[in-house]
Each structure stands twice: as C-alpha cells, then as structure tokens.
Design a protein around this motif. Structure first.
Motif, PDB file in Angstrom:
ATOM      1  N   ASP A 162       8.719 -39.173  73.761  1.00 29.05           N
ATOM      2  CA  ASP A 162       9.922 -39.586  73.058  1.00 29.05           C
ATOM      3  C   ASP A 162      10.959 -40.174  74.010  1.00 29.05           C
ATOM      4  O   ASP A 162      11.694 -41.071  73.662  1.00 29.05           O
ATOM      5  CB  ASP A 162      10.548 -38.388  72.337  1.00 29.05           C
ATOM      6  N   ASP A 163      11.058 -39.560  75.179  1.00 30.00           N
ATOM      7  CA  ASP A 163      12.087 -40.008  76.096  1.00 30.00           C
ATOM      8  C   ASP A 163      11.696 -39.609  77.513  1.00 30.00           C
ATOM      9  O   ASP A 163      10.656 -38.989  77.738  1.00 30.00           O
ATOM     10  CB  ASP A 163      13.447 -39.402  75.718  1.00 30.00           C
TER      11      ASP A 163
ATOM     12  N   SER C 233      19.556 -36.742  61.510  1.00 31.48           N
ATOM     13  CA  SER C 233      20.139 -37.288  62.738  1.00 31.48           C
ATOM     14  C   SER C 233      19.541 -38.639  63.106  1.00 31.48           C
ATOM     15  O   SER C 233      20.149 -39.404  63.834  1.00 31.48           O
ATOM     16  CB  SER C 233      19.964 -36.302  63.886  1.00 31.48           C
ATOM     17  N   VAL C 241      20.763 -30.176  66.352  1.00 27.68           N
ATOM     18  CA  VAL C 241      19.600 -30.545  67.139  1.00 27.68           C
ATOM     19  C   VAL C 241      19.858 -31.838  67.899  1.00 27.68           C
ATOM     20  O   VAL C 241      19.481 -31.995  69.064  1.00 27.68           O
ATOM     21  CB  VAL C 241      18.349 -30.677  66.245  1.00 27.68           C
ATOM     22  N   ARG C 242      20.545 -32.764  67.233  1.00 30.01           N
ATOM     23  CA  ARG C 242      20.894 -34.017  67.892  1.00 30.01           C
ATOM     24  C   ARG C 242      21.771 -33.755  69.123  1.00 30.01           C
ATOM     25  O   ARG C 242      21.551 -34.314  70.197  1.00 30.01           O
ATOM     26  CB  ARG C 242      21.664 -34.894  66.900  1.00 30.01           C
ATOM     27  N   GLN C 245      19.613 -32.441  71.773  1.00 28.72           N
ATOM     28  CA  GLN C 245      18.831 -33.531  72.360  1.00 28.72           C
ATOM     29  C   GLN C 245      19.666 -34.320  73.349  1.00 28.72           C
ATOM     30  O   GLN C 245      19.220 -34.682  74.437  1.00 28.72           O
ATOM     31  CB  GLN C 245      18.395 -34.498  71.260  1.00 28.72           C
ATOM     32  N   THR C 248      20.110 -32.425  76.403  1.00 26.51           N
ATOM     33  CA  THR C 248      18.871 -32.391  77.181  1.00 26.51           C
ATOM     34  C   THR C 248      18.604 -33.726  77.866  1.00 26.51           C
ATOM     35  O   THR C 248      18.220 -33.788  79.033  1.00 26.51           O
ATOM     36  CB  THR C 248      17.682 -32.040  76.267  1.00 26.51           C
ATOM     37  N   ALA C 249      18.828 -34.800  77.129  1.00 28.61           N
ATOM     38  CA  ALA C 249      18.568 -36.113  77.703  1.00 28.61           C
ATOM     39  C   ALA C 249      19.486 -36.362  78.891  1.00 28.61           C
ATOM     40  O   ALA C 249      19.129 -37.048  79.846  1.00 28.61           O
ATOM     41  CB  ALA C 249      18.771 -37.185  76.639  1.00 28.61           C
ATOM     42  N   TYR C 254      16.435 -27.911  78.814  1.00 23.10           N
ATOM     43  CA  TYR C 254      16.164 -27.635  77.399  1.00 23.10           C
ATOM     44  C   TYR C 254      16.980 -26.486  76.823  1.00 23.10           C
ATOM     45  O   TYR C 254      16.796 -26.112  75.675  1.00 23.10           O
ATOM     46  CB  TYR C 254      14.687 -27.322  77.197  1.00 23.10           C
ATOM     47  N   TYR C 257      18.472 -26.606  73.363  1.00 24.67           N
ATOM     48  CA  TYR C 257      17.613 -26.364  72.196  1.00 24.67           C
ATOM     49  C   TYR C 257      17.590 -24.884  71.854  1.00 24.67           C
ATOM     50  O   TYR C 257      17.541 -24.498  70.690  1.00 24.67           O
ATOM     51  CB  TYR C 257      16.180 -26.823  72.470  1.00 24.67           C
TER      52      TYR C 257
ATOM     53  N   ILE D 234       5.166 -35.064  70.408  1.00 20.16           N
ATOM     54  CA  ILE D 234       6.194 -34.803  71.419  1.00 20.16           C
ATOM     55  C   ILE D 234       5.538 -34.567  72.777  1.00 20.16           C
ATOM     56  O   ILE D 234       6.082 -34.918  73.816  1.00 20.16           O
ATOM     57  CB  ILE D 234       7.021 -33.539  71.061  1.00 20.16           C
TER      58      ILE D 234
END
Ligand SMILES: Nc1ncnc2c1ncn2[C@@H]1O[C@H](COP(=O)(O)OP(=O)(O)OP(=O)(O)O)[C@@H](O)[C@H]1O
Ligand SMILES: Nc1ncnc2c1ncn2[C@@H]1O[C@H](COP(=O)(O)OP(=O)(O)OP(=O)(O)O)[C@@H](O)[C@H]1O
Ligand SMILES: [Mg+2]
Ligand SMILES: [Mg+2]
Lengths: 258, 248, 291, 291, 248
Positions: A162-163, C233, C241-242, C245, C248-249, C254, C257, D234
């Motif tokens: 996904d990323d 989202s 959750v968005r 994410q 996390t990004a 993590y 989450y 995922i």
C-alpha cells in the motif's frame, strides 16, 4: 484530457489566472507528505522539493498566497471537478492517465533505485539480471512497480504494498529481498527509516524518461499558465538548484548494468 | 429391602416459585407408580429431577440405594439407566424416526448400527410405526410423534422408565396398545413412574398411585384404595371433579 | 393403606452416601477436562508469549507496534478521528437497520402475488452483498457527485453512509431472514389464525422472536460495521484509522493503529457484554421451557 | 341416521360463488400492494438511471468506471489474482470453520466446572472480533516474522490466513452460538435424557439444528470472507483487488475494480442461490410442522 | 337453510401423501360437530383447511353459503370470523399471557387496549389463569398453556370455533371446566368443530359426530346413534378398540 495543450502554447489567458479562488493558489498534496518531497509533513514550511517548487512557482506566477489542502491517492484520481488548482505528490505522467486528468509538463525526471540489506545476496548484484531471482517489492501507484514488471521481470511476481511503510515492514519481516523506489525516496528511506539497508544500485533508464507532473482536473485552463512558469523556472536554473538541495544528496551510487 | 428409586424430602424452586415442597416417594423394583394431581402440581418436575435434568435444591434421590443427586455423580451414567418420555415428545426434528430412536443406543451405549436398527424396527413395528421409520418428526401427526418418543425411551432397555402423560396426544385407538405394552413391561420387571391425567389408566396399570398437591405427596396408596377411599380432603375434591368430567 | 404411605425416612442412612459407589457413576469429567483445557491453553499462550518476548528482534518489534512515546504522540489525533467514526457509525446503524428490515420483510412475504417483491429483495441482497464495499464506496462516493446532477449532494460523508447502508443492509437483511426462518411455522399459523394480516403477523408475532434469535449475529454486524466505517476515509474523511495511517506513514511506527484498536475495543467490548447480559436475562425471563 | 349423512351437494349453486360476496371478504390486497411496490421501485430506479445517464458528466464517469477497453486490458491480471483469492479463501474457510466450532462449543458448555472454558472463549471472541482485521494482519503478518524466531514461517500468505482465521472465527463462533441458543432447551434435555454427554448432545442433537438455523448468517460470513481475503494484499500478496488497484493506480481508470467485482459476484451469487435452494429443500423435507 | 359451514368434496395432499380424500361435511349454526378417527386420519388438516391456513387442492369450503376457498377471497377477513385452538397450543413465547390473548382483538379487530384487557381478564379468570396473566408461556405447565390458548381463541367472539384436541394436555380436573365452557358456548349459539380423541367428551357435547378414515368421512350421525350403532365396519372396529382402552 490531452487536448493538445503544450508548454510553448500562447499563454495570453494567464494575465488573469483562472484560479479556483482568485488571488490564491490552492495546492493539494499527499496525506501525509514526506521527505524529500515535503519536509515534516508541513508544506507551508516550504521545506522539501515539491513544497519549495510550489512556492517558487507561485512567485513566478505572481500569486502571493498559497493554500494547501490534502487528498489521498484515490481522491486525487477520482472523476469530476476538484476544489484545488492542482495536486502535487509525485504523479508520473503517462498517456493512460492523461485520458482522465491533465498533467503539467514534467518537473522532475525520476530514476529508480533498488535497496536491500547490505549483507544479503542482493548486495552483490551487479546487473539487472542478477535481480531476477530475488523477491522484489514496490509500493502501489509508483512507477517503480512498472519498472520491475517491464524491465526486471523477476521469476516471482513482485509483492505490491500500500505504501512505503508496508514495504519497509515486509523487508523487516524478511518477506522481500529488495524494494524498488524512486531514487530520492530511496535516499531518504535508507538514511532514516531502514538504516540496516542501503541502496544497492540505481537502475538503468529504459525507454523515454519518466517525469513527474502536477495533476489538474480534466480540461483545466490553468495548465498552460503553470507550464509557462515551469519553463521559466527551468531556464533560470531554479529547479536545478532545488534538485541539488533536496534530491541529490546521496553521494555517488553505481548504476547497475543491463 | 431397598427401594429401586427413592425420593427423600426433595425440594425444588424456579426462582421464587417453590414447585416441589418436600417430596417423599419410594418406588420398588417391578413397581408402577402413577403420579396424579392438578395441573402445575409438579408431576413433570419430579420426573425431570429424577432423571437429573433439573438439579434439586434439597433432599436426596436414591437409585438402588445410592444417592444419585449427590455432588460428583456423573449424571450421564445415571441417565443411561433410565428412560424418559416427555409430555411434548421432543423428537429431534433433523433426524428421521429411525435415527431418533437409535441415537441413544448407538452413542450412549455403544450398540452398533445394525443391531440398533434391528431392535428399533421391532419396536417401531410393535407401535405401528414401521412404515414411518424414514420419515421426519415434523411431517407426522402428534400421535405418531408420541409413539416414536416412547420407542426412543424403550430402546436402551432402561431400568426405570419415566413417562410424562404419554397418552395425552394419542388417539384412543392407540391408548390400548400403549397400555398393553406398559403392562407387558411391568410384568417383565420394569420399574415405572408415570405422570398421568388418565385415571382409568392409573387404576388399570399402577401398583401405587401418588396424589400430589402443591409440590407435596398428599397420599400414596394402591389405586383401588385411593380411588375408592381417598383420605385427604383435597384428594376427594380432585377425584370428584374428575368424575364429573367423565374421566374416572 | 397406612403401610403404603411413606413416613419420614431414616435420615441416618444418608450420612455416607459416598460409600460403595458403583464404578463409573461418580466422576468429575466436566471439571477435569475443563482444567486440562485451561492449563493447556495457558501453557500454549504463555509459552508463545515467552518465545516472542525473548526473541532477538522483540525490542525492535515492540518499539514499532507498542511504543509508549508514539502512543502519546498519536493519541490526540486518533481520538479526534474517533469522534467522526462514532458519528458515522450512529447514522449508518440507523439507516441500515431500517433498510435491512424492509428488505427482509419483503423477502419473507408468502404467496405468488408477492413474487416480484421477493425477487426484488433477493436481487438487492445478492448484488449489494457481493460488491466489495470498497468499490461501492468509490463508485457512489466519487462517481455520483462527479455526475454533476443538480441537487445531488457532494458531501463525502453523506455518500459514504449511503454506500455503507447499501452493503450492510444486504447482510443484515439476511440475518433478519435467518431469524424469521427459525421461528416455527406454527407461530405464523397461530398469528394468521387470529386474523392478523401477513404484515401484522410479522410485526407482532414473528419479528420479535426473530430478532431475539439473531441478536449475536446482529452484534457481529454492529461490531464489524464499527470498524468498516473506517473505509469512508477513502473519500477523504479523516477518521481514526485514517489518522492512524497518517501517523504511521509519517513515522513508520504502527503504534497509532494500536491506539485506534483500543478505542474500538473500548466501545465494542462493553457493548457486547451489555447485549449478552440483556439477552441472558431475557432468556431467563421468558424461555425456560419446562419440557 | 341417513338424513344426517351428506350426499353429493348440488354443484350448480357453486357456479357463481362470486355473486353477492359480503363486503370486505374479497380483496386482492396482496397482489395490489405488491404491484404498487414493484411499480414504484421501477419508477424510482428507472428514473434514477435516466437521470444518471443524461447527466452532463455521464460519458466521462462511464469511461472511468465502465470502459470496454480497460475491461479487456485489466481482465487477465485480475483473473490471475482471483485464483489467489480462491486459494486463500478455501484454506481460510476450513480453518475458520474448525476454530469457530471449537470456540462456540466451549462457550455453550453448561455448569460451573466449565466456567474457565466459557470465559476463555468469551475473551477470545471479544478480542479478536474487536481488533480491526487490518491491524491483525499487520501485527501478525509483519510483526511475527520480524521477530526472527527460529522455525516460524515467514510466508505472508500463511500469516494472512492465520490473521483471517483469528478474526473471522470470532465472528463465526458468535453465529454458531446464536444458532445453538435458538434450539429449544427441551431438545437438550431430550438428548441428555438419552444418556448422551454434553458433547454428544451438542454433536448429534444441537449442532445439526443450530447450523440449519444460521445458514443465512453463515452465508453472510462466507460472502464477506470472500471479499476480506483481499486484505491479505496489505502483506504484498497480489490477489484480484490488488491487481485491480495496480491497474487503477497506473491508468486512473476504475474499470478493473468492476472486473474484480464481477468475478466476486460470479462466485457469491451462484453459491448463495445453491445454499438457498438447499435450505428450502431441507426445510420442505423435514420441517413442515403440522400444527 | 344454508349450513353455517360446509365442506364439499375437499381434497388435500402434502406432496405425494393424499391426506384429505373428498371430505363432505355440513355444520349448521349452533351445531357442535366432533371429528373422531384414528391418528393421522386428517382431523387436524381439516381444521387447518377450514381456517384457510392450508389451501385445499380441490373442492369448496362454504361459510354462510359463500365459497371462502375461492380465489380472491381475503383469508384474513375469513379468519377473523373464526377461532382455532391447536393441538400444541402455539402461544407466542415472547408475549405474556395477557398480551397473547389480547393481540388478536387489538390488532385484527381494532379493540382498544383497556377493553381488550378487561375482557381478557374475565376469560382468564374463568379458566383459572387470572394470576398467570403476566407470566410467559414457557414458564407455565402444559395445562396452563392450553387453557391460555383456548382463551386466546375465544377473545374475538368467533362465529365458528375450531378446537383441535384441546383437552389432551389438560388434567382431568380442568377437562370438566372446559367442557362446561364449551357447553355454555354451544348454548349461546356458538358453532363448533372439534377434533378429539375423547369419546366421552364427544358423546357429551356433540350434536353430530363424524368418523374419519383415511381422509374420508365414513359416517356422520348424532353421538347416541353413532356410538350405539355404528354402520361402517371400520367405525365398529375403531369404537371397539377405544372401548378396550377404557376410553368410552
Ligand atoms: N423452568 C421453569 N421456570 C419457572 N417455572 C416453572 C418451570 N418449570 C415449571 N415451572 C412451574 O412449576 C409448576 C409445576 O410445573 P410442572 O410442569 O411440573 O406441573 P405438572 O404437574 O406437570 O402440570 P401439568 O399437568 O399441567 O403438566 C408450574 O406452576 C410451572 O409454572
Ligand atoms: N405439512 C405436512 N407435510 C406432510 N405431511 C403432513 C403434513 N401435515 C400432515 N401430514 C400428514 O397428514 C396426515 C394427517 O395428519 P393430521 O395431523 O391431519 O392427522 P390427525 O387426524 O390430526 O392425527 P392426530 O390424531 O394424530 O393428531 C398424517 O399422516 C401426517 O403425517
Ligand atoms: Mg406436566
Ligand atoms: Mg391432529
């Protein structure tokens, strides 16, 4: 979408810019936006290549005010009108995509690089052929994936994540031997996120160069104006110095042979 | 001599309803005891408690002199030695009649399929159900269902048979059949406890009749005695009403 | 007659009921097998946990998934997003319950005259259950507003709820239907015999029993809806959750989450327990069938 | 006595039974309301469809979601991915069915001795149902192999199935439980009375009825599992939805998702119909209760 | 004079089982007709068909001379004019007794809550259930359930009352009560069809008794005549067996 608009076209419509909100440039970027493209997930700070480029562009077009919004990848490519002037988050320009949206001229030519554990079998790869038997991975929506499929053609299908985060996790979990990123991202990732991996090599360029462009809603009248400004920034060396500042900081990496 | 089955001071409540209020009852081997009494007096509950399907709150249930209501008794072992037929028969709707009646012997007693089915067919035949062996309970009439339930209880050759108004859903033609089967079983040494509303049936088949009222055994006597000469006032009342209804 | 009547049994002979038990009758099989199961579970899980904690990379993995610092850092944003979840969840629960009921009722009508209704309901469930929710959200959330039809709202939230409703009501209708089918046919007969119409029979006699039958399955749907709300989202709505994410990004960690998960559990577990308790009480009150 | 016996009624007086109907008795309400419902449905949906097709942006939206060219272009890859789905789906269905059954059975045992078992099962369902599947997949699929414990497999597929099993078995166990609870208490009594143990009663008397009760809810789970298998992507596994995503990301065209949807529907609709047909037959065979 | 209820050549099959085989039966106003016959002969099926709960394959069912089995009849209207009590009572388990019995009047007949409940309490009292009004069916004994079911059917003052072995789950004490209620109803002009296994009951309460065999009415006669002097051989056999079972 590709209605024959070119950078060299007459830009007379650009005296009064057809902006969504008069007097301000509304720009979308990713959520989150990350280095080396946008610093600290804060495009307003002007750090990072894309953020800095947008501010340079705004200055070139005489827009005093830049307002940022955020969109996911899916929202960016959805049909229909957009509530921003353009979206900048490393979109590669392809013909297929041009059917649905409009792109500016390229603002950066991307090269692909592969990263892997420094002590692994992959580290000794000298040519693209040596990569064939590895388990490779890439993030979805990137041209890295296209590169793997078209030019490396590995024995096992590449894993698609996904990323970048997921790609990194799969690497930690030992599920992939190498991941392909665009070179600037690869620099950043190996420097900050996956410190026990390194760039094994830059991948040789195949065919026409891959370029990143800004994404506009289909038929946007703003495209020629942006293209004109971009051309000016190229000509006066602004873009090159931004590249040097943000993207080419990794020293010399060998390019793998074909 | 120890009784085959003995209830001593058995109490049972559901929530705040005191249903059994100190039941004392002894059933000797080869004896047929009928429980009679008004609706809701606790007949069904006694049978359920004896089969350890309900746990009693107080008192003792002895089988061959052993306290099977004591803690640590494996109820499955006890139940394998008894058979029960319910007021609303409760056959398994997903199984054919044959599978219904052979389930117990095969799974709880380890009888093999062929032997169990052969035995089942004999019994089904005796109850006029041989041609319904492959049918499903919900496609049969109430009478057919109840007969199948009787067969199911008889399949494991129980030492004690508990019957809860087994004739209430049967048509009169078949009551005679069931009666004679029960008589036969009694003659062969079967110990039985029957809850029933059929006074004629009780008079006919029972060695002893117990009259229950509000969770107590008011009196126990051989049917001739009890029906002819009831001691408790409540028994007299009950029998009088029953006579009026044309059921005695 | 008197000798037949029972008078107080000698209670002394009961003092040692344990003596001389026939073999096989006395056993604590239930307790023993339960003990074995629990001990073996504890051994397996405990052993697994030990193995994990002592593994060479545990500190790294722990930091990536369970870091206190990242927990604190991501908490405020994820919590903000969670309020959005709850709002979306509330709206969609209501619209799903209604649409599902209508579809289930349509499907359970009898008689040839109602065939078109039944067919319609069947098609509805088949289609909307079969389409991946993600596609439904994309199609409806991006596609419909893109059509630029006058008067059609553009709100991502609105269309997200519509998509959730279409998908989940198809599932929920099937659950209702299974509850309706589990009510014995004789109950329907009884209700019709009272002169109630099909609809009244359903409403007053069948549905109340049907819903009771399927409370656990409905709870399943509610719990899973609570989480699937997050799919909205895709349309750009920033829910928990968005937010996780995004965190996390940005950080490659993590833990955010886990924050979101704890928030979900903080709703779903108490909800489940309350419904279980209520169901058990209801059952105790109404349904202890004397045989 | 003879005058009491009925002999052939004059059939002539029956030729016009319609004449002189008392008011209110004769009505075709069922048919009328069904007709109204269908007509209004057709009007609403048909009208909606017309509105969509005539909207200014319809050609663009159509091209982006339903383009024949993109359909052909994405078909081979998505189909390839779909085989992966089916494989993952088959494995997880089996493991879910088994684990769920064990958990449901644990939860339905009676008696104080079994309390720890019941508690264990309850905790299991609460936790694994409450954790978003996405986090479970991340934690288990990336976290466990990252620990580098000797002998623990690294395969993303394997851990994906484990994660799906944990989550879905919690849901499925609750469905089984609702089925078990819907079987009348008297059935359990009957089985125990035959001398069957708790386990045997469940196995031979309760579970077969329980499963029949919840077939539609189980079908729901199967259909939704079929789609949620896609979440294993995922971990990098390339199944149908992932292939569709790849295609969309490359071309900005969503038609590939429609391809994936059609493939899903091609499995789920026939499956649903077969199960419905089987259930109806089973019901007809066994359960037409004469009152 | 038209009969209140008339069955003409009624046929009904379940799959391949031909259950009703050309039933002809007339029930006049104020008449009580008892259906007797062996288990599975179709008694319950007849009652279900009359109440339009099963559709017949052939033949006609006339109510006040109108063919209610004809196409286009609204069955709800027909059912509102009849009451039925089932062999296995079928109360609604989720409703209290009071709600069970007031459901029909309130929803199908539009009686208001207070009126319905007042009426219900009178009837419940008459059947000894006044104190069970707030209880749920599954917590009551079989007898209590059946009495509640009778009350439920009586609530809407039906023109025709169909009773399917209503006494089979009742204890003898209460049979008398129900009998007298039915006698009362008959006196007040209630038309009734009863399926029963209780010959005494049939003899006592019926104007006509119909003997059924294999889906056919073999003979119809007043009870005195039919029991004393059965014409068909099958009837003779049946009555003999019943007598043997001590039920006549
Ligand atoms: N599970 C239960 N929960 C609550 N009350 C119950 C339960 N089972 C029975 N009762 C009550 O206990 C009393 C005795 O019931 P039981 O079924 O033993 O009576 P019975 O003598 O068999 O009556 P009948 O002749 O009508 O079958 C009744 O008042 C009933 O309402
Ligand atoms: N829904 C059904 N499907 C199939 N067969 C049925 C169905 N209902 C009844 N039958 C069959 O029809 C026959 C007549 O049944 P019915 O219940 O009318 O008999 P009955 O005279 O009421 O018997 P009983 O005195 O035992 O109640 C029986 O053989 C039964 O198996
Ligand atoms: Mg009883
Ligand atoms: Mg019957």
């Amino acid at each position: 979408g590709s209605d024959g608009v070119t950078a060299t076209g007459d830009a007379s419509g650009c005296d009064t810019l057809p902006l969504k909100t008069a007097g301000q440039l509304t720009v979308a970027t990713g959520e989150p936006a990350f280095l080396p493209w946008v610093g600290d997930d804060n495009p307003e700070g002007g750090d990072g290549f894309e953020a800095a480029l947008v501010y340079a562009l705004a200055a070139e077009m005489d827009v005093a005010n830049v307002v940022w919004t955020r969109t996911g990848f899916d929202a960016a490519i959805a049909p229909g009108s957009k509530d921003y002037d353009f979206n900048i988050q490393q979109f590669s320009i392809t013909e297929e995509r041009e059917q649905v949206v409009d792109f500016s001229d390229g603002y950066y030519q991307v090269e692909q690089a592969i990263i892997g554990a420094s002590d692994s079998a992959a580290a000794s790869a000298a040519s693209v052929d040596d990569l064939k038997e590895l388990n490779l991975g890439a993030a979805i929506g990137t041209t890295s994936l296209d590169y793997i499929e078209e030019n490396i053609q590995p024995d096992n299908d590449a894993a698609v994540f996904d990323d970048n985060v997921a790609a990194k996790s799969a690497f930690d979990a030992g599920q992939v031997d190498g991941i392909v990123f665009d070179l600037p991202t690869a620099y950043y990732i190996t420097a900050v996120e996956i410190t026990d991996a390194s760039i094994l090599g830059v991948l040789p360029r195949e065919g026409s160069p891959e370029e990143l462009g800004m994404l506009f809603e289909d038929g946007s009248p703003l495209v020629p104006c942006v293209n004109e400004a971009l051309a000016n920034l190229h000509n006066d060396g602004t873009i090159e110095s931004l590249e040097d500042e943000w993207l080419n900081s990794g020293g010399s990496i060998p390019t793998l042979s074909n | 001599m120890t009784a085959k089955l003995e209830l001593i001071n058995v109490h049972k409540s559901f929530g705040t309803t005191h249903v059994l209020n100190g039941i004392d009852l002894a059933v000797d081997e080869h004896e047929v005891v009928c429980l009679i009494g008004p609706s809701g007096c606790g007949k069904s509950t006694i049978l359920r408690c004896v089969d350890l399907l309900d746990t009693i709150d107080e008192g003792h249930i002895l089988l061959d002199g052993y306290d099977v209501s004591a803690k640590g008794v494996n109820p499955d072992e006890v139940r394998r030695r008894m058979g029960i037929v319910f007021q609303s028969y409760n056959l398994f709707p997903h199984l054919s009649v044959l599978d219904n009646v052979t389930l117990g012997p095969r799974r709880a007693h380890g009888v093999d399929k062929d032997a169990a089915e052969a035995h089942a067919m004999t019994l089904l035949d005796r109850f006029g159900l041989a041609d319904k062996a492959e049918d499903y309970p919900n496609r049969m009439s109430g009478g057919q269902n109840q007969r199948a339930a009787v067969v199911r209880a008889l399949m494991s050759d129980p030492e004690v048979l508990l019957l809860d108004e087994v004739t209430s859903a049967l048509d009169p033609e078949l009551v005679g059949e069931v009666l004679s089967v029960i008589r036969e079983l009694a003659g062969a040494g079967m110990t039985m406890v029957l809850a029933t509303h059929e006074m004629g049936f009780a008079r006919d088949v029972a060695n002893k009749v117990a009259f229950l009222h509000e969770g107590r055994v008011l009196e126990v006597a051989p049917p001739a005695e009890l029906f002819a000469n009831p001691q408790a006032e409540r028994t007299q009342q009950f029998l009088q009403r029953v006579t009026e209804a044309g059921r005695l | 007659m008197a000798e037949q009547r029972r008078v107080d049994p000698d209670p002394l002979e009961l003092n040692q009921p344990e003596v001389g038990r026939p073999p096989g009758i006395f056993a604590q099989e239930g307790f023993k097998s339960s003990l074995i199961a629990v001990v073996s579970t504890v051994v397996v899980f405990g052993g697994g946990a030990l193995l994990i904690v002592n593994s060479p990379n545990w500190p790294k993995v722990r930091d990536q998934y369970f870091s206190g610092e990242d927990f604190r850092a991501s908490w405020p944003k994820v919590l903000d997003g969670f309020w959005v979840n709850l709002e979306l969840f509330a709206y969609s629960t209501i619209s799903i319950a209604i649409v599902a009921l209508v579809v289930a009722v349509m499907r359970s009508f009898r008689g040839a005259a109602f065939f078109p209704l039944r067919a319609l309901a069947t098609i509805y469930t088949d289609i909307f259950r079969g389409i991946p929710l993600i596609l439904l959200i994309l199609l409806i959330g991006f596609g419909l507003p893109a059509l630029d039809i006058g008067g059609v709202p553009r709100s991502a939230t609105f269309w997200g709820i519509v998509a959730l409703t279409l998908s989940y009501s198809a599932y929920t209708a099937e659950i209702y239907r299974s509850g309706i089918d589990a009510v014995p046919e004789s109950q329907r007969s009884s209700a019709r015999a009272l002169g109630l119409t099909q609809w009244q029979s359903l409403r007053f006699a069948i549905l109340p029993q049907a819903v009771r039958n399927v409370v656990p399955a409905l709870m399943n749907t509610v719990v899973s809806l609570q989480k699937d709300v997050a799919l909205i989202s895709i349309l750009g709505v920033r829910e928990a959750v968005r937010e996780a994410q995004i965190y996390t990004a940005r950080t490659f960690n993590y833990t955010s989450y886990v924050v979101a998960t704890l928030l979900f559990l903080a709703i779903s577990i108490p909800l489940t327990r309350v419904v279980d308790w209520y169901t058990a009480r209801d059952r105790r009150l109404r349904s202890q069938a004397p045989v």
